[in-house]
Write a protein that holds these residues in place. Sequence first.
Motif, short mmCIF file in Angstrom:
data_model
loop_
_atom_site.label_atom_id
_atom_site.label_comp_id
_atom_site.label_asym_id
_atom_site.label_seq_id
_atom_site.Cartn_x
_atom_site.Cartn_y
_atom_site.Cartn_z
N ILE A 21 0.85 -1.19 0.00
CA ILE A 21 0.00 0.00 0.00
C ILE A 21 0.88 1.24 0.00
N GLN A 22 0.31 2.31 -0.46
CA GLN A 22 1.09 3.52 -0.68
C GLN A 22 1.15 4.40 0.56
N SER A 23 1.98 5.39 0.44
CA SER A 23 2.28 6.24 1.59
C SER A 23 1.06 6.83 2.31
N PRO A 24 0.09 7.41 1.61
CA PRO A 24 -1.03 8.02 2.33
C PRO A 24 -1.76 7.01 3.23
N ASP A 25 -1.98 5.79 2.71
CA ASP A 25 -2.66 4.78 3.52
C ASP A 25 -1.79 4.36 4.69
N LEU A 26 -0.50 4.24 4.44
CA LEU A 26 0.41 3.86 5.51
C LEU A 26 0.44 4.93 6.59
N ILE A 27 0.45 6.17 6.15
CA ILE A 27 0.49 7.27 7.11
C ILE A 27 -0.76 7.24 8.00
N LYS A 28 -1.89 7.03 7.37
CA LYS A 28 -3.14 6.98 8.15
C LYS A 28 -3.07 5.87 9.18
N LEU A 29 -2.61 4.74 8.74
CA LEU A 29 -2.54 3.58 9.62
C LEU A 29 -1.61 3.84 10.81
N VAL A 30 -0.43 4.32 10.47
CA VAL A 30 0.60 4.52 11.49
C VAL A 30 0.18 5.58 12.51
N SER A 31 -0.54 6.58 12.05
CA SER A 31 -0.99 7.63 12.99
C SER A 31 -1.98 7.12 14.01
N HIS A 32 -2.57 5.95 13.73
CA HIS A 32 -3.50 5.37 14.69
C HIS A 32 -2.81 4.52 15.74
N CYS A 33 -1.48 4.37 15.61
CA CYS A 33 -0.77 3.43 16.48
C CYS A 33 0.27 4.12 17.36
N PRO A 34 -0.15 4.85 18.36
CA PRO A 34 0.81 5.61 19.15
C PRO A 34 1.72 4.75 20.02
N ASN A 35 1.31 3.49 20.26
CA ASN A 35 2.10 2.66 21.16
C ASN A 35 3.01 1.69 20.43
N LEU A 36 3.20 1.94 19.16
CA LEU A 36 3.98 1.02 18.35
C LEU A 36 5.43 0.95 18.83
N GLN A 37 5.91 -0.28 19.01
CA GLN A 37 7.32 -0.46 19.39
C GLN A 37 8.13 -1.07 18.25
N ARG A 38 7.42 -1.78 17.40
CA ARG A 38 8.13 -2.48 16.34
C ARG A 38 7.36 -2.32 15.04
N LEU A 39 8.01 -1.85 13.99
CA LEU A 39 7.36 -1.67 12.69
C LEU A 39 8.21 -2.23 11.57
N LEU A 40 7.60 -3.11 10.78
CA LEU A 40 8.25 -3.61 9.58
C LEU A 40 7.39 -3.13 8.41
N VAL A 41 8.02 -2.50 7.44
CA VAL A 41 7.21 -1.87 6.41
C VAL A 41 8.01 -1.78 5.10
N LEU A 42 7.31 -1.64 3.99
CA LEU A 42 7.99 -1.46 2.71
C LEU A 42 8.31 0.02 2.52
N ASP A 43 9.20 0.27 1.59
CA ASP A 43 9.62 1.66 1.41
C ASP A 43 8.54 2.54 0.79
N ILE B 128 6.39 3.61 2.38
CA ILE B 128 6.08 4.56 3.44
C ILE B 128 6.72 5.93 3.14
N GLU B 129 7.81 5.92 2.46
CA GLU B 129 8.51 7.13 2.01
C GLU B 129 8.93 8.03 3.18
N ASP B 130 9.74 9.01 2.85
CA ASP B 130 10.22 9.93 3.89
C ASP B 130 9.07 10.59 4.62
N SER B 131 8.04 10.93 3.88
CA SER B 131 6.91 11.63 4.51
C SER B 131 6.26 10.74 5.57
#
Lengths: 585, 337
Positions: free
Chosen positions: A302-324, A326-329
């Motif tokens: 999935i592309q950056s905007p969707d990833l950003i939305k997802l990640v912003s919902h996870c404030p307690n994240l300790q471990r993230l594996l993701v494809l690039d 996600i981009e710098d943004s």
Amino acid sequence: MHKKMAFSFPDEVLEHVFSFIQSDKDRNAVSMVCKSWYEIERWCRRKVFVGNCYAVSPRMVIRRFPEFRSIELKGKPHFADFNLVPDGWGGYVSPWIEEMAGAYPWLEEIRLKRMVVTDESLELIAKSFKNFKVLVLSSCEGFSTDGLAVIAASCKNLKELDLRDCEVDDLSAHWLSHFPETYTSLVSLNISCLGSDEVSFSALERLVGRCTNLKTLRLNRAVPLDKIANILRHAPQLVEFGTGTYTADVRPDVYSDLAGVFSSCKELKSLSGFWDVVPDYLPAIYPVCSKLTSLNLSYATIQSPDLIKLVSHCPNLQRLLVLDYIEDSGLEVLASSCKDLQELRVFPSDPFGAEPNVSLTEQGLVAVSLGCPKLQSVLYFCRRMSNEALVTIARNRPNFTRFRLCIIEPKTADYLTLEPLDVGFGAIVQYCKDLKRLSLSGLLTDRVFEYIGTYAKKLEMLSVAFAGDSDLGLHHVLSGCESLRKLEIRDCPFGDKALLANAAKLETMRSLWMSSCAVSFAACKLLGQKMPRLNVEVIDERGPPDSRPENCPVDKLYIYRSIAGPRFDMPPFVWTMDEDSGLRL
Amino acid sequence: MMKSYIWLQTADGSIQQVEQEVAMFCPMICHEVIQKGMGSSKNYAISLPQRVNPAMLSLILDYCRFHQVPGRSNKERKSFDEKFIRMDTKRLCELTSAADSLQLKPLVDLTSRALARIIEGKSPEEIREIFHLPDDLTEEEKLEPLKNTTDDPRIRLLNRLYAKKRKELKERQKLKNIEVEEERVDDRSVDDLLSFINGDNGDSKGIKNSKSKKKNRRRKDQQKNASANEAIKNHNKEPNGLNQVCHSAEVGQKVRPGVGATSNLHDVEDDIFDNKNELDDVDIDDEIDPALKEKIDREVEDFARRLNSDWPERMQEILSFGHERKPVHFSLNGNGS
């Protein structure tokens, strides 16, 4: 100064103290203190860890530790993950299983990494260990669903079956049905590596339904999205869940079903899977995001905007594996949302493409290093880097313990100054005093190795490719890195000198891998001859090394310390150098 | 109201009376009172095990006195324990042993955990030191690796010394100084020890260019599908691409430092040490501490003076390659001779 009288403990008291000491390192230290501690410790060691299955023989382990319940073995060197170790090299677990089957009827746990496991071994496990509880096979191969069926059928007390990253021969989809209807003790099941048609959904649902203690369930890609809701309904107590394919036609009923079932999973902390993601279904997991500590999106295209939305919902994240993707943004958003982040892995979506397909650069890593104060472990694939960025990262985040940077194109220079990245990595080792693992990439001279040898005193594992200019580089590392245990090198101009001058160092390490370097066959022979406690393996698919001039470099070299002597299960393209292979003068 | 007391006697003969509820917290004492009817008077004082001396008894009774009170919260108990356990290691050992002999499990657990924490993270030597234990394991019994000989800071200094010596030697040879004769002995030995695969060093120059050095690191003929060091494990272990064929042409060549060559091209034998020396002179960036450099330089001078007489033996020690120090006759002159 007279030596004080040793304080004498009764053995049981000492044993009781040792029962609170569980790490292998500490147990090993305890056993080396003196004769009496050695004896007490060996009788009460319950967990054995063998980092290289060829470093010691099963019989030796059994003789020394008569009462262990849990064993962990590792086989092939790490570079096997990149197909640098030819098939058939070794790492067979059967001799171990055979010896243990006779000696330890009470064995409970077997954990294997990068080993070859056969169905016969699985059957032997199922037959021999009546209280068998845990089977973890990580990056293993050589077995089929038939072997799994026997385990399922026979191991009444099985709690954990984890097949992460294995290559399994798919012969029958019905192995899961072999878990008897009376079987309810499953706590953890990871079948994410299985190919399609290797799982029967109804059997899976029934299994999940009756195993009320199930905490971890990682499904494989074949499990469709609409089946997930049913499965999760049976297991709202799950703590870790891996979806199958996360794609389906967008239908409101399927969506609300899914969202509803996720909301009922109040304990969920870790999510993975997400093959073939359809972004519309992602919000279904939002109800659990606030509690998530671990998220593996390395298959989620999935592309950056969707990833950003997802990640912003996870404030307690300790471990993230993701494809690039996600981009710098996206990484900037991560840096501002996830202050507890400890581990980040960014994988390349298109590693073989000539041009970058996403806007992911060194800036993303800089942002995360600045924004995430607890970040300790990083694996980062990108296409460009600068010394300036690396120095900034090092200064921002001196608490790195694992730093693996992979600039995709070998020998890529600092994109701003066109210089080597020596100074940047030098900063990493200088500032990050607790660095245990480091992978280098980019354009690097011997200089970087001087920095590493000077500063990286706690470094235990170093991975090097296409770097350095001369033996001096290798010499710096071998002579300076006091804590070094594993060194793996490919395509570097390191030859005989540094290796031979630092031969004694090799006995203090677990292993050294060198492929496509400049170590001659003659040097290998000498090393094998002079160092009886090292196994010096020459791996060369071109044919016997003595069919070429002695000064010709060997293709691959794997050196490891061993008290078991040379092994006898080698394929035709592996030769062990020993005392007999010394030069005839 | 009469309070009940239990009479206890420690191994040194001294007798004391202890409140009953406190003493009975110890299973061993409890057993003696109930099963054997002991402890009711001075004459029938319970003989405590030898491991319980008066000091330890006092500590144990403090522990019992606190914990036998029923109303306390877990937090209170934990807090007491944390303070209680703070004592030197010797006392902790004695206390563990004493508590064990009185079968006072909660205290044994508390002290054992504390001892475990002391042991964790320490090396065998450190543990031996703390507990005054003998170093009586043989090499065979130790499945530990050999001590890393390059740990020795003198070896690092030695490396730098050799670098300087080599430089000196080169300069002198240029001047064709008679003293080269003596220097050469040193030089040859350095060769032996550091380049096992050199050819026979009988002649004056001695130092042969035995090992090839690839001239240009930036191999343009690199296959394009060579990818990074770390491929993606998760993605079904994609082939990493680069299957490098042995470029025997490059391997076989002697390399001479060229005029226009990059700064990292040197004669092979200079590589390991001269390069290091050269780096010292060039202050490209400030990542290496200059004070440290200076310190090492001073130490090298010092060390050079001390080293002159016994360094051959020292090198032997370092490399433990047996007692023969004849140059090994490899024929690796690069040209495949």
